[in-house]
Scaffold this motif. Structure first.
Motif, PDB file in Angstrom:
ATOM      1  N   ILE A   1      -0.531  -6.708   1.362  1.00  0.00           N
ATOM      2  CA  ILE A   1      -0.150  -5.560   2.183  1.00  0.00           C
ATOM      3  C   ILE A   1      -0.323  -5.943   3.647  1.00  0.00           C
ATOM      4  O   ILE A   1      -1.232  -6.713   3.995  1.00  0.00           O
ATOM      5  CB  ILE A   1      -0.985  -4.304   1.830  1.00  0.00           C
ATOM      6  CG1 ILE A   1      -0.378  -3.042   2.470  1.00  0.00           C
ATOM      7  CG2 ILE A   1      -2.449  -4.478   2.226  1.00  0.00           C
ATOM      8  CD1 ILE A   1      -0.997  -1.745   1.964  1.00  0.00           C
ATOM      9  N   ALA A   2       0.574  -5.436   4.498  1.00  0.00           N
ATOM     10  CA  ALA A   2       0.542  -5.767   5.924  1.00  0.00           C
ATOM     11  C   ALA A   2       0.354  -4.506   6.748  1.00  0.00           C
ATOM     12  O   ALA A   2       0.943  -3.462   6.447  1.00  0.00           O
ATOM     13  CB  ALA A   2       1.843  -6.466   6.330  1.00  0.00           C
ATOM     14  N   PHE A   3      -0.473  -4.618   7.788  1.00  0.00           N
ATOM     15  CA  PHE A   3      -0.700  -3.534   8.739  1.00  0.00           C
ATOM     16  C   PHE A   3      -0.305  -4.031  10.123  1.00  0.00           C
ATOM     17  O   PHE A   3      -0.736  -5.106  10.549  1.00  0.00           O
ATOM     18  CB  PHE A   3      -2.174  -3.121   8.760  1.00  0.00           C
ATOM     19  CG  PHE A   3      -2.708  -2.629   7.451  1.00  0.00           C
ATOM     20  CD1 PHE A   3      -2.666  -1.281   7.125  1.00  0.00           C
ATOM     21  CD2 PHE A   3      -3.267  -3.514   6.536  1.00  0.00           C
ATOM     22  CE1 PHE A   3      -3.152  -0.819   5.918  1.00  0.00           C
ATOM     23  CE2 PHE A   3      -3.764  -3.072   5.326  1.00  0.00           C
ATOM     24  CZ  PHE A   3      -3.712  -1.723   5.009  1.00  0.00           C
TER      25      PHE A   3
ATOM     26  N   LEU B   1       5.960   4.410   7.012  1.00  0.00           N
ATOM     27  CA  LEU B   1       6.008   3.837   5.678  1.00  0.00           C
ATOM     28  C   LEU B   1       7.455   3.725   5.225  1.00  0.00           C
ATOM     29  O   LEU B   1       8.317   4.471   5.687  1.00  0.00           O
ATOM     30  CB  LEU B   1       5.257   4.729   4.679  1.00  0.00           C
ATOM     31  CG  LEU B   1       3.846   5.176   5.040  1.00  0.00           C
ATOM     32  CD1 LEU B   1       3.522   6.480   4.333  1.00  0.00           C
ATOM     33  CD2 LEU B   1       2.845   4.115   4.640  1.00  0.00           C
ATOM     34  N   ASP B   2       7.703   2.823   4.262  1.00  0.00           N
ATOM     35  CA  ASP B   2       9.033   2.805   3.671  1.00  0.00           C
ATOM     36  C   ASP B   2       9.060   3.774   2.490  1.00  0.00           C
ATOM     37  O   ASP B   2       8.084   4.479   2.224  1.00  0.00           O
ATOM     38  CB  ASP B   2       9.451   1.388   3.269  1.00  0.00           C
ATOM     39  CG  ASP B   2       8.627   0.806   2.142  1.00  0.00           C
ATOM     40  OD1 ASP B   2       8.013   1.581   1.369  1.00  0.00           O
ATOM     41  OD2 ASP B   2       8.584  -0.428   2.004  1.00  0.00           O
ATOM     42  N   ASN B   3      10.166   3.796   1.757  1.00  0.00           N
ATOM     43  CA  ASN B   3      10.354   4.787   0.708  1.00  0.00           C
ATOM     44  C   ASN B   3      10.086   4.238  -0.691  1.00  0.00           C
ATOM     45  O   ASN B   3      10.553   4.782  -1.686  1.00  0.00           O
ATOM     46  CB  ASN B   3      11.781   5.344   0.781  1.00  0.00           C
ATOM     47  CG  ASN B   3      12.038   6.102   2.061  1.00  0.00           C
ATOM     48  OD1 ASN B   3      11.841   7.310   2.146  1.00  0.00           O
ATOM     49  ND2 ASN B   3      12.465   5.390   3.106  1.00  0.00           N
ATOM     50  N   GLY B   4       9.308   3.139  -0.761  1.00  0.00           N
ATOM     51  CA  GLY B   4       8.936   2.580  -2.055  1.00  0.00           C
ATOM     52  C   GLY B   4       8.101   3.556  -2.865  1.00  0.00           C
ATOM     53  O   GLY B   4       7.507   4.501  -2.333  1.00  0.00           O
ATOM     54  N   PHE B   5       8.029   3.307  -4.173  1.00  0.00           N
ATOM     55  CA  PHE B   5       7.365   4.263  -5.065  1.00  0.00           C
ATOM     56  C   PHE B   5       5.896   4.461  -4.719  1.00  0.00           C
ATOM     57  O   PHE B   5       5.374   5.574  -4.810  1.00  0.00           O
ATOM     58  CB  PHE B   5       7.503   3.801  -6.519  1.00  0.00           C
ATOM     59  CG  PHE B   5       7.050   4.835  -7.514  1.00  0.00           C
ATOM     60  CD1 PHE B   5       7.872   5.895  -7.864  1.00  0.00           C
ATOM     61  CD2 PHE B   5       5.786   4.754  -8.083  1.00  0.00           C
ATOM     62  CE1 PHE B   5       7.445   6.865  -8.767  1.00  0.00           C
ATOM     63  CE2 PHE B   5       5.352   5.716  -8.987  1.00  0.00           C
ATOM     64  CZ  PHE B   5       6.184   6.766  -9.337  1.00  0.00           C
ATOM     65  N   ALA B   6       5.200   3.402  -4.312  1.00  0.00           N
ATOM     66  CA  ALA B   6       3.771   3.526  -3.997  1.00  0.00           C
ATOM     67  C   ALA B   6       3.523   4.450  -2.816  1.00  0.00           C
ATOM     68  O   ALA B   6       2.490   5.109  -2.739  1.00  0.00           O
ATOM     69  CB  ALA B   6       3.184   2.141  -3.714  1.00  0.00           C
TER      70      ALA B   6
ATOM     71  N   GLN C   1      11.272  -0.612  10.432  1.00  0.00           N
ATOM     72  CA  GLN C   1       9.889  -1.078  10.488  1.00  0.00           C
ATOM     73  C   GLN C   1       9.852  -2.424  11.203  1.00  0.00           C
ATOM     74  O   GLN C   1       9.301  -3.394  10.694  1.00  0.00           O
ATOM     75  CB  GLN C   1       9.333  -1.242   9.063  1.00  0.00           C
ATOM     76  CG  GLN C   1       9.110   0.065   8.325  1.00  0.00           C
ATOM     77  CD  GLN C   1       7.707   0.597   8.527  1.00  0.00           C
ATOM     78  OE1 GLN C   1       7.348   0.971   9.637  1.00  0.00           O
ATOM     79  NE2 GLN C   1       6.928   0.642   7.487  1.00  0.00           N
ATOM     80  N   ALA C   2      10.422  -2.485  12.399  1.00  0.00           N
ATOM     81  CA  ALA C   2      10.618  -3.768  13.080  1.00  0.00           C
ATOM     82  C   ALA C   2       9.315  -4.517  13.290  1.00  0.00           C
ATOM     83  O   ALA C   2       9.253  -5.738  13.126  1.00  0.00           O
ATOM     84  CB  ALA C   2      11.314  -3.541  14.417  1.00  0.00           C
ATOM     85  N   SER C   3       8.242  -3.809  13.631  1.00  0.00           N
ATOM     86  CA  SER C   3       6.981  -4.473  13.936  1.00  0.00           C
ATOM     87  C   SER C   3       6.390  -5.141  12.698  1.00  0.00           C
ATOM     88  O   SER C   3       6.063  -6.331  12.711  1.00  0.00           O
ATOM     89  CB  SER C   3       5.983  -3.468  14.513  1.00  0.00           C
ATOM     90  OG  SER C   3       4.747  -4.083  14.787  1.00  0.00           O
TER      91      SER C   3
ATOM     92  N   ILE D   1       2.929   0.200   7.951  1.00  0.00           N
ATOM     93  CA  ILE D   1       2.349  -0.381   6.742  1.00  0.00           C
ATOM     94  C   ILE D   1       3.474  -0.780   5.800  1.00  0.00           C
ATOM     95  O   ILE D   1       4.446  -0.040   5.636  1.00  0.00           O
ATOM     96  CB  ILE D   1       1.402   0.613   6.028  1.00  0.00           C
ATOM     97  CG1 ILE D   1       0.303   1.094   6.979  1.00  0.00           C
ATOM     98  CG2 ILE D   1       0.790  -0.017   4.786  1.00  0.00           C
ATOM     99  CD1 ILE D   1      -0.597   2.170   6.364  1.00  0.00           C
ATOM    100  N   ASP D   2       3.330  -1.949   5.179  1.00  0.00           N
ATOM    101  CA  ASP D   2       4.362  -2.401   4.245  1.00  0.00           C
ATOM    102  C   ASP D   2       3.767  -3.422   3.285  1.00  0.00           C
ATOM    103  O   ASP D   2       2.788  -4.098   3.602  1.00  0.00           O
ATOM    104  CB  ASP D   2       5.524  -3.035   5.020  1.00  0.00           C
ATOM    105  CG  ASP D   2       6.766  -3.234   4.163  1.00  0.00           C
ATOM    106  OD1 ASP D   2       6.839  -2.618   3.076  1.00  0.00           O
ATOM    107  OD2 ASP D   2       7.654  -3.983   4.570  1.00  0.00           O
ATOM    108  N   PHE D   3       4.360  -3.506   2.105  1.00  0.00           N
ATOM    109  CA  PHE D   3       4.009  -4.575   1.178  1.00  0.00           C
ATOM    110  C   PHE D   3       4.841  -5.807   1.512  1.00  0.00           C
ATOM    111  O   PHE D   3       5.986  -5.688   1.943  1.00  0.00           O
ATOM    112  CB  PHE D   3       4.282  -4.163  -0.266  1.00  0.00           C
ATOM    113  CG  PHE D   3       3.419  -3.039  -0.762  1.00  0.00           C
ATOM    114  CD1 PHE D   3       2.042  -3.193  -0.851  1.00  0.00           C
ATOM    115  CD2 PHE D   3       3.981  -1.829  -1.136  1.00  0.00           C
ATOM    116  CE1 PHE D   3       1.240  -2.155  -1.298  1.00  0.00           C
ATOM    117  CE2 PHE D   3       3.195  -0.788  -1.588  1.00  0.00           C
ATOM    118  CZ  PHE D   3       1.812  -0.949  -1.675  1.00  0.00           C
ATOM    119  N   ILE D   4       4.262  -6.982   1.299  1.00  0.00           N
ATOM    120  CA  ILE D   4       4.997  -8.229   1.454  1.00  0.00           C
ATOM    121  C   ILE D   4       5.548  -8.611   0.085  1.00  0.00           C
ATOM    122  O   ILE D   4       4.898  -8.397  -0.927  1.00  0.00           O
ATOM    123  CB  ILE D   4       4.075  -9.342   2.005  1.00  0.00           C
ATOM    124  CG1 ILE D   4       3.520  -8.928   3.362  1.00  0.00           C
ATOM    125  CG2 ILE D   4       4.804 -10.668   2.108  1.00  0.00           C
ATOM    126  CD1 ILE D   4       2.532  -9.909   3.947  1.00  0.00           C
TER     127      ILE D   4
END
Length: 347
Positions: free
Chosen positions: A128-130, A171-176, A212-214, A110-113
């Motif tokens: 947001i991307a799944f 997930l990445d380490n962003g605040f959300a 998060q390559a995918s 999961i990541d934000f664009i």
């Protein structure tokens, strides 16, 4: 008028190379590619998309392989050369891919664009991307109000209901996703939500988007095939076209919602994982990783290597693993208590 390359001028060597397939098979593939390219509601015309269309149009015909479709497209200059993955570098730095993939039977990234803008609107447009990596392939995008934990949770719930609930989420380490305010060893609402859903969260290494390559690759496709392709007038215009784009992406991967999901462990043990690169600590020259505002010291021999930290919340312990030759070895164990601010929420 339909265009097809001259299929009747192949050399004897070329005809012998693919003797298990006929000229008709090639013609069908080229026709489908042309139709997908010309359809404004189709965004993908590569091998996967062609295979899905081929199977529907010719259910009783001899099956064709992805490899044959790819060769046919390449032969007539219709394929896009894929980017080369840096697998050698990740293997050299002992990125714990095997260990991560063994944490569950399904994994979702999961990541934000990055924020987008349209003419006549000063506020950014957020997405947001799944990206489901296994056991099935699925990529899905959704416009959201803001890059916050509440929005991420809401759209995760929608994704789980519409498609499926994974066993592991990266997930990445962003605040959300990982924000904990000024206190150490605190989990935010997004992580607590995943744990209550009996999903294992895995946080990627800091400042390493290729972890998060995918989903990163999916974000690139989103920009190239969707966002940069149109001039959007308003949010409704975006939502309508995004629905078509998601449908096309889903068809291209051949995703089908399983009637029955893989069995989950009867007894869920709440754990959180952190992929980290080991850095050198100023002054001591020792290695260290950062876990939720805490520095964990490690032997200097691991500096510049990747490790995987496993936080077992009920036992208040942190285990650090190093993957070598596809096997994870424990290199450190230490007490790591959850901050009392959120401890009751976990249990």
């Amino acid at each position: 008028m339909q265009w097809f390359p001259n299929l009747g001028t192949r050399t004897r060597a070329q005809r012998g190379k693919n003797r298990s397939y006929s000229l008709r098979d090639e013609q069908r593939i080229l026709k489908i590619h042309q139709e997908l390219d010309a359809d404004p509601l189709q965004y993908f015309s590569g091998a996967w998309a062609i295979l899905q269309r081929y199977q529907k149009l010719y259910p009783n015909a001899k099956p064709v392989s992805l490899r044959f479709i790819g060769r046919t497209l390449a032969k007539y200059g219709l394929s896009v050369k894929p980017k080369v993955r840096r697998t050698g570098l990740s293997r050299y730095l002992h990125y714990p891919e095997m260990t991560i993939n063994s944490l569950g039977k399904s994994l979702l990234e999961i990541d934000f664009i990055g924020k987008k803008f349209i003419t006549g609107r000063t506020e950014p447009v957020n997405f947001i991307a799944f990206s489901l990596r296994f056991p099935r392939k699925l990529t899905h995008f959704q416009r959201i109000e803001s890059e916050t934990a509440d929005e991420a949770i809401k759209h995760c719930q929608n994704f789980f209901r519409r498609f499926e609930k994974p066993q592991v989420v990266k997930l990445d380490n962003g605040f959300a996703f990982a924000g904990s305010g000024p206190w150490p060893r605190v989990l935010n609402s997004m992580v607590l939500f995943l744990l209550k859903q009996k999903i294992i969260p895995v946080f990627t290494a800091l400042r390493k988007p290729w972890n998060q390559a995918s989903v990163e690759g999916a974000n690139s496709i989103f920009s190239r095939k969707f966002w940069n392709r149109f001039e959007f007038k308003n949010l409704n215009n975006i939502d309508v076209r995004l629905g078509h784009f998601n449908d096309s992406y889903e068809r291209s991967t051949g995703y089908q919602k399983p009637k029955r999901l893989e069995g989950r462990p009867k007894r869920f043990v709440p754990k959180v994982y952190f992929i980290r690169k080991v850095y050198e600590q100023t002054g001591t020259k020792r290695g260290y990783i950062d876990i939720l505002k805490e520095q964990i010291l490690l032997p200097k021999t691991y500096i510049n290597m990747f490790v995987l930290a496993e936080w077992r919340l009920k036992s208040d312990k942190l285990f650090v693993f190093f993957e070598h030759n596809k096997k994870a070895t424990k290199i450190r164990t230490l007490p790591f208590a959850l901050n009392p601010v959120v401890k009751n929420k976990v249990y």
